[in-house]
Design a protein around this motif. Sequence first.
Motif, PDB file in Angstrom:
ATOM      1  N   ASN A   1      -9.713  -5.722  -4.980  1.00  0.00           N
ATOM      2  CA  ASN A   1      -8.849  -6.841  -4.624  1.00  0.00           C
ATOM      3  C   ASN A   1      -7.542  -6.229  -4.140  1.00  0.00           C
ATOM      4  O   ASN A   1      -6.661  -5.914  -4.934  1.00  0.00           O
ATOM      5  CB  ASN A   1      -8.644  -7.745  -5.846  1.00  0.00           C
ATOM      6  CG  ASN A   1      -7.858  -8.982  -5.517  1.00  0.00           C
ATOM      7  OD1 ASN A   1      -7.546  -9.254  -4.367  1.00  0.00           O
ATOM      8  ND2 ASN A   1      -7.527  -9.741  -6.540  1.00  0.00           N
ATOM      9  N   LEU A   2      -7.442  -6.023  -2.840  1.00  0.00           N
ATOM     10  CA  LEU A   2      -6.299  -5.333  -2.259  1.00  0.00           C
ATOM     11  C   LEU A   2      -5.222  -6.312  -1.818  1.00  0.00           C
ATOM     12  O   LEU A   2      -5.520  -7.401  -1.339  1.00  0.00           O
ATOM     13  CB  LEU A   2      -6.746  -4.500  -1.058  1.00  0.00           C
ATOM     14  CG  LEU A   2      -7.799  -3.429  -1.352  1.00  0.00           C
ATOM     15  CD1 LEU A   2      -8.221  -2.758  -0.060  1.00  0.00           C
ATOM     16  CD2 LEU A   2      -7.285  -2.416  -2.339  1.00  0.00           C
ATOM     17  N   VAL A   3      -3.975  -5.903  -1.999  1.00  0.00           N
ATOM     18  CA  VAL A   3      -2.840  -6.705  -1.548  1.00  0.00           C
ATOM     19  C   VAL A   3      -2.023  -5.865  -0.574  1.00  0.00           C
ATOM     20  O   VAL A   3      -1.929  -4.651  -0.708  1.00  0.00           O
ATOM     21  CB  VAL A   3      -1.949  -7.189  -2.718  1.00  0.00           C
ATOM     22  CG1 VAL A   3      -2.716  -8.108  -3.640  1.00  0.00           C
ATOM     23  CG2 VAL A   3      -1.386  -6.035  -3.495  1.00  0.00           C
ATOM     24  N   PRO A   4      -1.413  -6.510   0.419  1.00  0.00           N
ATOM     25  CA  PRO A   4      -0.569  -5.767   1.361  1.00  0.00           C
ATOM     26  C   PRO A   4       0.745  -5.341   0.708  1.00  0.00           C
ATOM     27  O   PRO A   4       1.135  -5.851  -0.343  1.00  0.00           O
ATOM     28  CB  PRO A   4      -0.325  -6.771   2.491  1.00  0.00           C
ATOM     29  CG  PRO A   4      -0.552  -8.107   1.870  1.00  0.00           C
ATOM     30  CD  PRO A   4      -1.540  -7.911   0.760  1.00  0.00           C
TER      31      PRO A   4
ATOM     32  N   ALA B   1      -2.632  -0.515   1.447  1.00  0.00           N
ATOM     33  CA  ALA B   1      -3.090  -1.674   0.682  1.00  0.00           C
ATOM     34  C   ALA B   1      -3.201  -1.214  -0.769  1.00  0.00           C
ATOM     35  O   ALA B   1      -3.708  -0.131  -1.050  1.00  0.00           O
ATOM     36  CB  ALA B   1      -4.429  -2.172   1.193  1.00  0.00           C
ATOM     37  N   ILE B   2      -2.707  -2.010  -1.671  1.00  0.00           N
ATOM     38  CA  ILE B   2      -2.653  -1.644  -3.081  1.00  0.00           C
ATOM     39  C   ILE B   2      -3.644  -2.491  -3.857  1.00  0.00           C
ATOM     40  O   ILE B   2      -3.707  -3.707  -3.681  1.00  0.00           O
ATOM     41  CB  ILE B   2      -1.225  -1.823  -3.641  1.00  0.00           C
ATOM     42  CG1 ILE B   2      -0.259  -0.836  -2.957  1.00  0.00           C
ATOM     43  CG2 ILE B   2      -1.169  -1.571  -5.125  1.00  0.00           C
ATOM     44  CD1 ILE B   2       0.527  -1.399  -1.862  1.00  0.00           C
ATOM     45  N   ASP B   3      -4.399  -1.837  -4.743  1.00  0.00           N
ATOM     46  CA  ASP B   3      -5.341  -2.545  -5.600  1.00  0.00           C
ATOM     47  C   ASP B   3      -4.557  -3.383  -6.604  1.00  0.00           C
ATOM     48  O   ASP B   3      -3.663  -2.878  -7.281  1.00  0.00           O
ATOM     49  CB  ASP B   3      -6.233  -1.530  -6.320  1.00  0.00           C
ATOM     50  CG  ASP B   3      -7.171  -2.181  -7.292  1.00  0.00           C
ATOM     51  OD1 ASP B   3      -7.928  -3.086  -6.887  1.00  0.00           O
ATOM     52  OD2 ASP B   3      -7.152  -1.788  -8.476  1.00  0.00           O
ATOM     53  N   ARG B   4      -4.868  -4.679  -6.689  1.00  0.00           N
ATOM     54  CA  ARG B   4      -4.109  -5.590  -7.548  1.00  0.00           C
ATOM     55  C   ARG B   4      -4.166  -5.162  -9.022  1.00  0.00           C
ATOM     56  O   ARG B   4      -3.159  -5.227  -9.724  1.00  0.00           O
ATOM     57  CB  ARG B   4      -4.611  -7.023  -7.408  1.00  0.00           C
ATOM     58  CG  ARG B   4      -3.762  -7.989  -8.228  1.00  0.00           C
ATOM     59  CD  ARG B   4      -4.193  -9.415  -8.059  1.00  0.00           C
ATOM     60  NE  ARG B   4      -3.979  -9.924  -6.720  1.00  0.00           N
ATOM     61  CZ  ARG B   4      -2.824 -10.408  -6.280  1.00  0.00           C
ATOM     62  NH1 ARG B   4      -1.775 -10.444  -7.058  1.00  0.00           N
ATOM     63  NH2 ARG B   4      -2.719 -10.866  -5.052  1.00  0.00           N
ATOM     64  N   ALA B   5      -5.311  -4.693  -9.502  1.00  0.00           N
ATOM     65  CA  ALA B   5      -5.422  -4.278 -10.908  1.00  0.00           C
ATOM     66  C   ALA B   5      -4.503  -3.086 -11.186  1.00  0.00           C
ATOM     67  O   ALA B   5      -3.816  -3.046 -12.208  1.00  0.00           O
ATOM     68  CB  ALA B   5      -6.869  -3.941 -11.245  1.00  0.00           C
TER      69      ALA B   5
END
Length: 72
Positions: free
Chosen positions: A18-21, A56-60
């Motif tokens: 679950n990647l976030v910008p 992109a950063i993994d939300r966890a």
Amino acid sequence: MPPQATTPARAHTAPALNLVPVDEAATLLGRSPRTVRRLAAAGTIPAHRIGARTWAIDRASLDTYRHGETAA
């Protein structure tokens, strides 16, 4: 000749990330996008590089970092 068993090409599938910008990660951390990119480049926040300049950063991992635990 007995039929041969076939094995699917991908028997095990990795869980989807679950990647976030960077902009969203910056908002969640209360930091600037530039700071988040620096943290990602340094490996402080586990991130995935997409192209030459996009992260992109993994939300966890981001949530773990936000709560002061080791993210790596």
